[in-house]
Design a protein around this motif. Structure first.
Motif, PDB file in Angstrom:
ATOM      1  N   THR A 192       5.674 -17.851   5.695  1.00 29.89           N
ATOM      2  CA  THR A 192       5.935 -17.771   7.134  1.00 29.89           C
ATOM      3  C   THR A 192       5.361 -16.506   7.764  1.00 29.89           C
ATOM      4  O   THR A 192       5.456 -16.329   8.968  1.00 29.89           O
ATOM      5  CB  THR A 192       7.448 -17.803   7.400  1.00 29.89           C
ATOM      6  N   ARG A 230      16.478 -23.991  18.501  1.00 32.32           N
ATOM      7  CA  ARG A 230      15.445 -24.381  19.467  1.00 32.32           C
ATOM      8  C   ARG A 230      15.886 -24.073  20.899  1.00 32.32           C
ATOM      9  O   ARG A 230      15.096 -23.577  21.718  1.00 32.32           O
ATOM     10  CB  ARG A 230      15.151 -25.869  19.281  1.00 32.32           C
ATOM     11  N   PHE A 262       7.615 -18.544  16.951  1.00 34.19           N
ATOM     12  CA  PHE A 262       7.953 -19.739  16.189  1.00 34.19           C
ATOM     13  C   PHE A 262       9.357 -19.536  15.634  1.00 34.19           C
ATOM     14  O   PHE A 262       9.878 -18.420  15.599  1.00 34.19           O
ATOM     15  CB  PHE A 262       6.939 -20.009  15.076  1.00 34.19           C
ATOM     16  N   ASP A 263       9.974 -20.619  15.230  1.00 30.68           N
ATOM     17  CA  ASP A 263      11.355 -20.534  14.750  1.00 30.68           C
ATOM     18  C   ASP A 263      11.535 -21.358  13.487  1.00 30.68           C
ATOM     19  O   ASP A 263      10.593 -21.988  12.999  1.00 30.68           O
ATOM     20  CB  ASP A 263      12.342 -20.974  15.842  1.00 30.68           C
ATOM     21  N   ASP A 266      10.525 -25.013  13.623  1.00 31.28           N
ATOM     22  CA  ASP A 266       9.077 -25.233  13.497  1.00 31.28           C
ATOM     23  C   ASP A 266       8.669 -25.264  12.027  1.00 31.28           C
ATOM     24  O   ASP A 266       7.896 -26.135  11.604  1.00 31.28           O
ATOM     25  CB  ASP A 266       8.305 -24.121  14.218  1.00 31.28           C
ATOM     26  N   GLU A 269       9.951 -28.452  10.369  1.00 26.93           N
ATOM     27  CA  GLU A 269       9.176 -29.626  10.782  1.00 26.93           C
ATOM     28  C   GLU A 269       7.836 -29.678  10.069  1.00 26.93           C
ATOM     29  O   GLU A 269       7.363 -30.754   9.676  1.00 26.93           O
ATOM     30  CB  GLU A 269       8.964 -29.602  12.295  1.00 26.93           C
ATOM     31  N   GLN A 270       7.202 -28.519   9.877  1.00 26.95           N
ATOM     32  CA  GLN A 270       5.920 -28.484   9.172  1.00 26.95           C
ATOM     33  C   GLN A 270       6.077 -28.924   7.717  1.00 26.95           C
ATOM     34  O   GLN A 270       5.282 -29.717   7.206  1.00 26.95           O
ATOM     35  CB  GLN A 270       5.315 -27.086   9.248  1.00 26.95           C
TER      36      GLN A 270
END
Length: 404
Positions: A192, A230, A262-263, A266, A269-270
């Motif tokens: 990350t 989010r 970004f969190d 994110d 989800e990736q």
């Protein structure tokens, strides 16, 4: 018309009388179902593994980096800290520096942070303790830096020298005492950009004094819960944009904002996309095996119909109806696929368990998907048996008796 129980007894008797044929018939289903179950379970295990790795990076984290200098100052910290849903925030400055320990020098990424960073980034200490807001010339090292970067391992209370190159071209060197060493979070597969094991952390005020600056490169933020990450990130984005003069119309365009963010959602989800694509690919291949297995059942059942032509003729002459014969052969194919489904499910779970052990993955067995795979195996056997069963049911008794 014969009873269902009688049909089941006759089907079991037929299967038992030809054990080798029955085993070969179910083998394709066993392999296909095992492959589907194993791949679905492995996909779920990988997904859980990725989520655990992301969680090791930080709890409900939101990361913001400026795309220039003199963007973030103390007022932005207060703005973020007062945003609903924010549980903690640490400003961050980051720069490569020459770090010397004993007679060895290495280029290492230095991060200036405050005390809250330890909680926000979910850091666990291998030795010593993390920075406090009262510290000045102390440093906390990532495990890889402390144990692998230099010729000798660095321990707590050892002195190191950090040399920064300032924006005006000057060089500044300062001695720091090692206060703690951070435990390796073991996030080998999920990167990350905030991996603590490869960095050295020092008080951000000390770092800014050495560099002659008063702005911050970004923030590491902790939301109150994963469910609100989010929503909290969007509110921070809106407040920062307004504070920095970004219009509402340009808010959705990341290129117009002087920062990126970004969190944790994110990142999740990736990794979900990767694991879903991998699971879909492997499951598709496994489904092909299941289809091949169903073709095997159909072929064997067709051979069985041919072998038992005279028997079918005798059954019809004794009063068995077309429906009785059809039911008999459908039950036989269903029993074969049921046995294949049970054995395949057990084998698939066993293979996934062994694979998880060797890959050091958590054991995750999605019951709903496993149940679906099991039901599909039964349906496959039923569908594969329809044509042979219908062929047997339509036989003329006289022609069947004449069959050699």
């Amino acid at each position: 018309m014969i009873s269902l129980r009688r049909s089941i007894d006759l089907s079991i008797g037929s299967i038992s009388s030809s054990k080798m044929r029955s085993v070969l018939t179910t083998l394709g289903i066993i392999i296909g179902v095992a492959a589907v179950i194993a791949n679905v379970s492995l996909g779920a295990s990988f997904n859980e593994f990725f989520n655990d790795e992301i969680g090791a990076v930080g709890s409900n984290f939101i990361v913001i980096y400026s795309q220039g200098v003199n963007v973030f100052f103390d007022k932005e910290i207060d703005l973020i800290r007062n945003t609903p849903g924010v549980e903690g925030v640490s400003p961050v400055n980051q720069q490569m520096a020459r770090v010397t320990y004993l007679s060895t020098s290495r280029q290492i990424d230095i991060q200036g942070v405050i005390e809250d960073y330890g909680e926000v980034a979910n850091l666990k200490m291998d030795a010593g303790s993390f920075l406090s807001d009262k510290d000045q010339f102390v440093a906390v090292l990532g495990s890889e830096v402390a144990y692998e970067k230099f010729d000798k391992k660095v321990s707590v209370k050892n002195p190191i020298e950090i040399t920064f190159r300032r924006e005006d071209g000057g060089v500044v060197t300062q001695k720091f005492i090692v206060k703690g060493i951070i435990q390796d979070p073991n996030t080998a597969f999920v990167q990350t950009g905030v991996e603590p094991e490869i960095r050295i952390f020092i008080p951000i005020n000390t770092m800014n004094q050495m560099l002659g600056k008063d702005d911050y490169g970004g923030f590491f933020i902790k939301a109150s819960s994963l469910d609100t990450v989010r929503e909290t990130a969007d509110e921070i984005d809106n407040r920062l944009a307004r504070n920095l003069g970004v219009s509402t119309r340009e808010l959705e365009n990341d290129d117009t904002k002087p920062y990126v963010m970004f969190d944790q959602i994110d990142a999740i989800e990736q990794t979900d996309q990767v694991s879903t694509a991998l699971t879909s690919l492997l499951t598709s291949v496994a489904l092909i095996s299941l289809i091949v297995g169903s073709i095997g059942i159909m072929n064997i059942m067709l051979v069985t119909v041919t072998e038992r032509t005279r028997e079918i003729g005798l059954m019809k002459s004794l009063g068995y109806t077309r429906k009785d014969v059809l039911t008999l052969f459908l039950i036989e194919s269903t029993i074969l696929s049921l046995l294949g489904g049970i054995c395949g499910t057990a084998l698939g779970i066993g293979v996934a368990f062994i694979a998880n052990y060797f890959l050091d993955l958590p054991n995750v067995f999605p019951v709903n998907q496993i149940l679906i795979g099991f039901i599909v195996s039964i349906l496959v056997g039923l569908v594969a048996g329809i044509y042979p069963a219908n062929k047997a049911a339509q036989m003329d008794p006289v022609e069947a008796f004449r069959h050699e």
